[in-house]
Structure formats: structure tokens, C-alpha cells
Design an enzyme around this catalytic site. Structure first.
Site, PDB file in Angstrom:
ATOM      1  N   ASP A 249      13.085 -65.689  32.037  1.00 25.44           N
ATOM      2  CA  ASP A 249      13.340 -66.790  31.101  1.00 25.44           C
ATOM      3  C   ASP A 249      14.822 -67.021  30.903  1.00 25.44           C
ATOM      4  OD1 ASP A 249      10.551 -65.653  30.395  1.00 25.44           O
ATOM      5  OD2 ASP A 249      10.629 -67.682  29.555  1.00 25.44           O
ATOM      6  N   ASN A 259      12.717 -61.489  30.248  1.00 24.72           N
ATOM      7  CA  ASN A 259      11.437 -62.009  30.742  1.00 24.72           C
ATOM      8  C   ASN A 259      10.372 -61.571  29.738  1.00 24.72           C
ATOM      9  OD1 ASN A 259       9.841 -63.392  32.741  1.00 24.72           O
ATOM     10  ND2 ASN A 259       9.108 -61.410  33.455  1.00 24.72           N
TER      11      ASN A 259
END
Lengths: 364, 364
Positions: A249, A259
Site C-alpha cells: 500500500d 502492506n
């Protein structure tokens, strides 16, 4: 990629109605397949915030279309510039961790900044969103091309025996527009006839692995097995995992990877068992302003109810059940940060690189 | 410990009916509190196999009472000895990983071996089961006494600030007869007024943490927070965990710890963040015949449905929902093995020891 044999993207302009954007409502998968109309900036905000769409790349594209939909509602006035900035701030507030969101919004703001009329701004926002969408598709395709040799090499070392790949959460095409990030090399390997099998972490609390990654792989006919998030360590210890590929992310300039919560635990297990741990991501996911992901990347805290209750299929409808004592408190952190030292390499649209600042910067 | 303010054990002989053993049906907790009667060896087998009771120490005690209930059904005959051995084999087959099961069955077989009549054997089996139960209670009490100073020390170092303890699965009194193993030092610390807070891993797939540990702690009024299993690494990275205490289903003579799947991942994270990782267990959990837990401890594989479906509370009843695509395969391993090098120390009824063969053997 395919759903029931038909090719889809995760977001597109509605046929014969360019003022409406359509998405697959991912809250209902894998139980129901439903397409939702986004007609306003509020629809886009809700779609991101409530996770009708999710995944860093798709969030970015949805936000870009959100700016377009927002412009459709504005009239020429002295305060237009501020209204547009407010729109961007509004959309940015929908999910704090995803760096692609800000990237997409800044891109739209930049592209429309010199346009004189609101009509022209609106057209440019639409074009920018379309371009961003096309870029995301191309980036994922290239991540597939660049990651493929890593799978091919393991397959060769195993003399064509099945390559076992573990993935966490959904960094598949449903998180992007097509192909996915972590899944792009997997789809390509499957297409090229390499024998693969994917261990799918269910990925509590929202179960994007069990619900979305398993659904994607099933629809593409790729051998896979769903496991509880607790299982990966044992499988690695027993030699049943050849590589890990996850998405991200947000990744810092030094290679620390934010993440889905739980990624860090899998990276530790991979390291402990000498298994390569790859992170597949478009370069837009890298936050060049951050040099220490663990200290600097903010971790989104989400609702207690996502842990306390769970949704599943019962009596032919989606049903929510409570999992624990009514009065026990819950903490729900959305992400964790895997230190760069536990990441074997990043797989990007521009190539594969080790996780150190210099190598990463060379891809820029 | 207490449920709704009343003190319970997890297993006991029924009042005014010594031919019936009663247990708390743990499948229904925390949603419903129900007591079940065990009247036959088959009832005991089912109670263990179907996890009406679970936890290594409680499984052992239930099996011992199962031998007693089995003897109640036998008549004097030439084949009696073989029938009794068949009973033990039958009960042993209910859960392959729990070493306490075999320990309890061997103990009963030994104690009844010299008795002449079936009546005498039956009485001896009952006495042995009662004694085993009393021993389990005393062992847990002593584990509490021995583990308490470890918490006290951290509390002192933090000048009385809250000590944050992470635990996985349920190694609480519901897994034993009273006090629990991992929870015994926690209950004692709370009783002695030390400020503590417990992070409770929900522990997929069966959610014993969210369902049982949270329930225990709530009933005792101990501050706690339920988290998804993926969360512990982040919390440790952020300095929000001071120590980990878990239980064990089987520990090898060299200190490799088989415990609920996912334990190994938490041990890796604790090691990575210099957080002490303790395993609380009665010595009966140590399998002295095994010197390499990773290679030698068999890992139970359980039904796919435990991952594919989940139970929770909906519409005032326990309801099962499906979590994933109907056709995706599932793997469900019950345990993993944490290598001794990641275990700071074992907390036993005879004292605390480091995880090396010599130290462990000294407690014997």
C-alpha cells in the site's frame, strides 16, 4: 481478467453514459457479482471509504474519476479553485494509508490547473483518469513480465515440478484494474504453462484473501489452497513454499513495505526459512518523501466491528455473525510495515530491484 | 475460575450421580453456557474429538474419566484385558497431537493393571482420574506461582505501568481444569494488584482466543483486547507488547514447542523485537522421547470446513456462514512447532527453565 469467462476491468465508464462510472462491488464477492454506478464525488468517496473498491492502484483510479464526477457538479464561480481543492482533500481523507490516492489526486489537480473553463477542466479530469487507468493496466502487465522470470527460475530449479507461491491479502486484479500486482507474474506463469500452486492467506479481519484472491484464482482456473493466516510459518518450515509474493500500500524510499496487517509476520517466516520474499508494486506506491517506513508510515486503525463480526454466506444471503463476547474490546490495525531487510526484492513496472535506497532510486 | 461470579472447574463428577461426568460444552462459548453429561466412553471420545473439551491438560483428564466410564460398561470375561487396551487405543485416537492424552491413558492402565476384579479396576480408574484432575489443578497453580515473578519484574521495570502480555489461542483454565497454564501467572498478577493488559489473538480457524480466552478474561474482569492473528507483529514493533505467554500441546525434550498454529509466527516477531517469549506448560506436556520437535512431532490436519465456514452469534443462535468460494480448496493444519531457540523459557510446575535439553531434564 475473467469472471464467469467474460473479461472485466474493475472500473470503467458506463456504456452510452459518460457521466457515470461503474465498478464491481467487491463487498459482495465471492458470493454475489454486482456492478455499482458511481454518479457523484460522494459515491466515489463512499466506494473507497467503505471498500466497495480497494487496493492501492484501484483506489487511485477511483479517486481520479471521483474528481471528474465532482467537477460535473460544479458551476463557474469565483471560489472554483478552492472548491476543487476541497474535493481533493475530501477524497484524500477516505483512506489515509494509500499513497496512490494522493498521487492520483495531485495528478488530476496538476493536469486541470491551467484549463480556463470548467468544461475544459472536466474533460481534462476525465482524460487524466482514463490515462491513469491505462497506465495502471500497463504497469501491472509489466510487473507480470518482470516478475515472471523469478517464477520461471524456481520452476527450472525444481525441474518443472509445481512452484508453490504464498500470497497475503488481495494484490490481484481486483485491487488494480487488470492483472494485479502480486498476481501478475502468477497469471503470466500460468498462461505460459508453468506448473504453479498458490497458498492464499485468508487475511483477517476482512478476509480479502479467502474472498477475493481465491475467487480470482478460481475464475482463472489456477490451482490454489486457502489457509488461515496462522499457517504460513508451518508450510515454510516444511518446505511447502518456494516463494512469497505480496503487494504494497505504501513503500518508503529505503524499501520498508507497508502492506496488509500480517505481511511482516510472513516476511519473518520467509527469512527464517531462506525463502525469497517479493513485493510487487507500481512505482507510484513508493513514497519518496519517507526514508523510514516503520517510524513514518501512519497505520490506519479501522472499526472494531471488522474483527468482532464477520460476514459470510448463509441461507442464500450475506449474513453477519458475532465472533466473540459482546463486551470484549478490539483493536483493528489495517497495515504493518515490513523492514526492507526482510524483503528480497521489489518487482516493479521498470524492473526488479533489491531493497536499498540506491537501487530503488535508480528505477525512478 | 469464575463464570457469572460462580466458581467452576471444566470437568467434575455429577452431584449424586458418580456414574456421570459433567463438562462445560466449550463449543457454545462465549454465546451459551451449557453443561453436558458424559455417561459412556463414546461420550468421552466425542467430547475430545469434537472439541466439546479442548486443551492438552483437560483432554488428558477427560480421557482418564473416559476409561472409568468405559469400565462401567464392561463385564468380567476372559478377554477383559484386551477390551481395556482397546478402550485406551480408542480414546488415544481422538486427538493425535496431545501427548497428555497418552500420558493419562497410560497412567490409568498402569494403576488398574494389578486389580483383580472389574469393580476394583473401575474404582481405581475413578480414583486415578480424580487424582489426575487434582494434579492438573495443582500444576496450574504452581505454574502461576512460578511465572508470576516474570510479570512482576517487568512491572517493576516499568514502575508499575501496565504490563502488556500477548497470548495465542486458549491456554486458560478452560483448557485445563482451573487457573490455566499461560493464564495462571496472569490471573495471579491480577489478583496481586499488578496492572496488566492482555492482547488476545483471535486464533483462526477455531477462534479459541476470541471465543474462550476473551470470555475467561472478561469474566475475571481483566483488561484485554482481542486482535486478528495478523496484528501481533505490528504491536511488538511499536513497543506495545512486553511479553508473550502461550501454552503447548507437546514440547520435545530439547524445548521445541508444538502449539496452536500461528504460535511460531509470534515467536519470530518476539525474537525480532527482543520481547521475551514464554511457554507455560505442565511437565506432562513434555515428550521425553522426542529430541527434534520440528521433524518428529506429527501435525494434526483437521477438516477443511473449519476454515471454509465459521460459527458466530446471529439472531440469538449460533449460526455458521461460508467465508470463501464454494469450490476453493482449503488446508487446515492444527499446530506448528516453534524451535527452542525462539523460546525464552519454559514455565512449569517445578520452576522456570531455559530451553535446552540439560536445563529441561533437570526439572524432571
Amino acid at each position: 481478467m475473467k469472471i464467469s469467462g467474460k473479461h472485466y476491468h474493475t472500473i470503467w465508464e458506463k456504456e452510452n453514459d459518460p457521466k457515470t462510472v461503474q465498478i464491481i462491488d467487491q463487498r459482495l464477492l465471492p458470493f454475489e457479482f454486482k456492478i455499482q454506478d458511481l454518479k457523484t464525488i460522494q459515491d466515489s468517496f463512499t466506494a473507497i471509504k467503505e471498500m466497495w473498491v480497494r487496493g492501492a492502484p484501484l483506489i487511485g483510479v477511483t479517486a481520479a474519476y471521483g474528481m471528474y464526477l465532482g467537477l460535473l457538479s460544479l458551476k463557474e464561480n469565483a471560489n472554483l479553485k478552492n472548491q476543487i481543492i476541497d474535493h481533493a482533500k475530501y477524497l484524500e481523507s477516505s483512506r489515509p494509508t494509500a499513497v496512490n490516492l494522493k498521487f492520483a489526486l495531485d495528478l488530476v489537480l496538476e493536469k486541470i490547473s491551467c484549463a480556463k473553463s470548467i468544461k475544459e477542466k472536466t474533460e481534462l479530469a476525465f482524460e487524466t483518469a482514463n490515462k491513469l487507468k491505462a497506465d495502471e493496466i500497463e504497469n501491472c502487465r509489466l510487473i507480470g513480465e518482470n516478475g515472471f522470470p523469478l517464477i520461471e527460475k524456481i520452476s527450472a530449479a525444481k525441474r518443472g515440478e509445481t512452484v508453490n507461491i504464498l500470497t497475503h491479502c488481495n494484490a490481484g486484479w481486483l485491487a488494480c484494474v487488470d492483472y494485479g500486482t502480486a498476481t501478475a507474474p502468477i497469471y503470466l506463469a500460468h498462461e505460459k504453462g508453468i506448473k504453479i500452486h498458490v497458498w492464499v492467506d485468508e487475511t483477517r479481519p476482512r478476509n480479502q484473501g479467502a474472498r477475493l484472491t481465491a475467487y480470482e484464482l478460481e475464475q482463472e482456473g489456477i490451482p490454489h489452497t486457502v489457509i488461515a493466516d496462522n499457517t504460513g510459518g508451518l508450510l515454510m518450515q516444511k518446505g511447502m513454499v518456494d516463494m512469497v509474493i505480496v503487494g504494497s500500500d505504501r513503500t518508503s524510499a529505503n524499501g520498508d513495505v507497508a502492506n496488509k496487517i500480517g505481511t511482516y509476520l510472513k516476511a519473518l517466516a520467509a527469512t527464517d526459512n531462506n525463502i525469497p520474499f517479493y513485493v510487487a508494486l507500481p512505482l507510484s506506491t513508493i513514497d519518496w518523501n519517507i526514508n523510514d517506513g516503520i517510524k513514518e508510515i501512519p497505520i490506519e486503525q479501522r472499526s472494531e466491528d471488522e474483527v468482532k463480526y464477520i460476514e459470510g454466506w448463509h441461507d442464500n444471503k450475506i449474513t453477519q455473525v458475532r465472533l466473540m463476547p459482546e463486551n470484549s474490546p478490539v483493536a483493528n490495525y489495517g497495515f504493518d510495515v515490513t523492514p526492507a531487510k526482510y524483503v528480497t526484492a521489489l518487482i516493479t513496472e521498470k524492473g526488479v530491484c533489491e531493497t536499498n535506497e540506491e537501487e530503488i532510486n535508480n528505477l525512478r
